[in-house]
Enzyme design. Structure first.
Site: not given
Length: 474
Positions: A293, A441
């Protein structure tokens, strides 16, 4: 005797008149005095033989190649230019100088030295005035007369234009087009005042600000000691496996992309209330999806991409549109490396704190930016920021054409700076399962990249096949 005095006075008067007339004559006139024929009410082409349909403002080229192009403002003086040319040659750098027509005309020896070393000279207008504040007539004078003065010395027309203060609006671009210029150069990274910086400054700033396809401006007129910075700057370019290419080559990349540019739909508003919230996928096969992400710098993303390449793994990246808009080349690189790209909204707002209309804008803008950057349709999944969702949010997302809202079931909280690489690895080992969707992430300053090789190796040792979300669901 009186007649002789009278004749002498007349002759002297004629000579003085000729001198004054010569001094007052415009030193850099337009051919055929085209500017004086421009009507206040009618804006016509400066030269009807020049046919340019549009003038583009170029700040960068979207590319997955690690390239930059260096442009230099001004020609300096004989001493500063000579030292700079020597350093550029020593470091095998070819650049484009932007200079005023007056400077090139009056100091043609400097211009010829630049050309003889294999560099280019392009048009920086006559006086570097702020063209946004000038009349049409004066805009033309600034651009056209400067170009003609440069052409007279170099025997070659200028192809590119840089305007004073980098102040560019539609009127400036329209005049540039009328003068036959397809491109106004507006560099992404500018080094204009180096007076208080050490000699390593350029290199350090390049490492911090660099992006694929950047235009980098160095100002010689304001920094006569520019030559001192070149070696370290060149060293840092090579250190990150970048290559300095010519402005012509960068424009070629820009043009190729422009021709092939994917045009995303203007809207993705499809009436629908049905949606799926996917946290994992029920399967007996030992498959697991790694997803990433958010957004980060080139350094962080490149490190993660290199690790994935090393293990021949493809993942799904849920990207924030705001970051992609700032650095489209990086999103394009992720896609070109074979990874799946999906929407994580435009600016990562908490979806339960904004209205349905605002959420639609977040989704649609994120989609538009991502599609344009990666030059194709992103995967039709959406992940809400922080995994937040309720019925109203779900229906709003579905109405934007997203049937599958992909969340996650395995979250090692790698986004927290105090979560170590060991903790990330341990969590993944203990919580992975068949059909699992893992949340990682791409964020600067975290331990994800440090943990990733061990995460992959441990999953593979447990017999998992690591796949994209698309491969898992299909």
């Amino acid at each position: 005797m009186k007649n002789k005095k009278l004749v002498s006075i007349i002759v002297i008067s004629m000579i003085v008149t000729m001198i004054l007339t010569s001094c007052s004559k415009d030193k850099y006139p337009l051919k055929d005095d085209k500017v004086t024929n421009v009507s206040k009410n009618v804006i016509s082409k400066v030269d009807k033989n020049i046919k340019v349909s549009n003038c583009d403002e170029i700040s960068c080229a979207i590319t997955d190649k690690k390239v930059i192009s260096i442009v230099i403002q001004g020609m300096g003086n004989e001493d500063s230019l000579s030292k700079l040319l020597k350093e550029l040659k020593n470091n095998n750098l070819k650049v484009t100088f932007f200079a005023s027509g007056i400077k090139v005309s009056e100091e043609s020896n400097l211009a010829k030295a630049i050309i003889s070393d294999g560099h280019k000279i392009e048009n920086s207008t006559l006086t570097s005035a702020d063209l946004t504040k000038e009349s049409y007539k004066n805009k033309v004078k600034e651009i056209e007369r400067s170009g003609e003065a440069i052409e007279k010395v170099l025997k070659e027309k200028c192809k590119y234009l840089r305007v004073g203060k980098d102040n560019i609006n539609k009127k400036v671009k329209d005049v540039a087009k009328d003068c036959g210029y397809k491109y106004i150069i507006n560099p992404t990274i500018r080094f204009t005042d180096l007076s208080n910086e050490d000699e390593q400054y350029l290199g350090k700033m390049f490492l911090e600000k660099r992006k694929r396809g950047n235009l980098v401006l160095l100002d010689l007129d304001s920094n006569p000691d520019l030559y001192k910075y070149i070696s370290y700057f060149a060293e840092k370019i090579k250190e990150k496996s970048y290559k300095a290419i010519s402005l012509d080559d960068l424009i070629d990349l820009y043009e190729k992309r422009k021709v092939e540019q994917y045009k995303p739909k203007k809207q993705i508003d499809v009436p629908c209330n049905q949606y799926n919230i996917i946290k994992d996928y029920k399967t007996d096969e030992k498959k697991i999806a790694l997803t990433f992400d958010d957004w980060a710098s080139d350094d962080t993303v490149d490190e993660i991409l290199d690790i994935l390449d090393r293990y021949n793994i493809k993942s799904t990246f849920f990207l924030i549109g705001e970051g992609v808009e700032e650095n489209p080349s990086l999103a394009y690189t992720i896609s070109q490396r074979g990874h799946e790209i999906a929407n994580h909204t435009y600016s990562h707002k908490d979806v339960n704190t904004i209205s349905s209309e605002e959420l639609k804008k977040e989704i649609n803008k994120g989609y538009q930016v991502i599609a344009k950057a990666i030059n194709k349709e992103p995967s039709k999944y959406l992940r809400t920021p922080r995994g937040i969702i309720d019925e109203e949010v779900g229906q709003t997302i579905a109405s934007c054409g997203y049937k599958d809202i992909v969340l996650y079931g395995i979250d090692p909280k790698d986004w927290e700076a105090n979560v170590s690489s060991d903790e990330i690895v341990d969590y993944m080992i203990n919580n992975s399962k068949s059909g699992g969707i893992t949340l990682l992430h791409i964020l600067d300053g975290k331990h994800t990249a440090e943990a990733l090789p061990r995460v992959i190796e441990n999953l593979q040792n447990q017999g998992y096949e690591i796949v994209t979300v698309g491969e898992l669901l299909n």
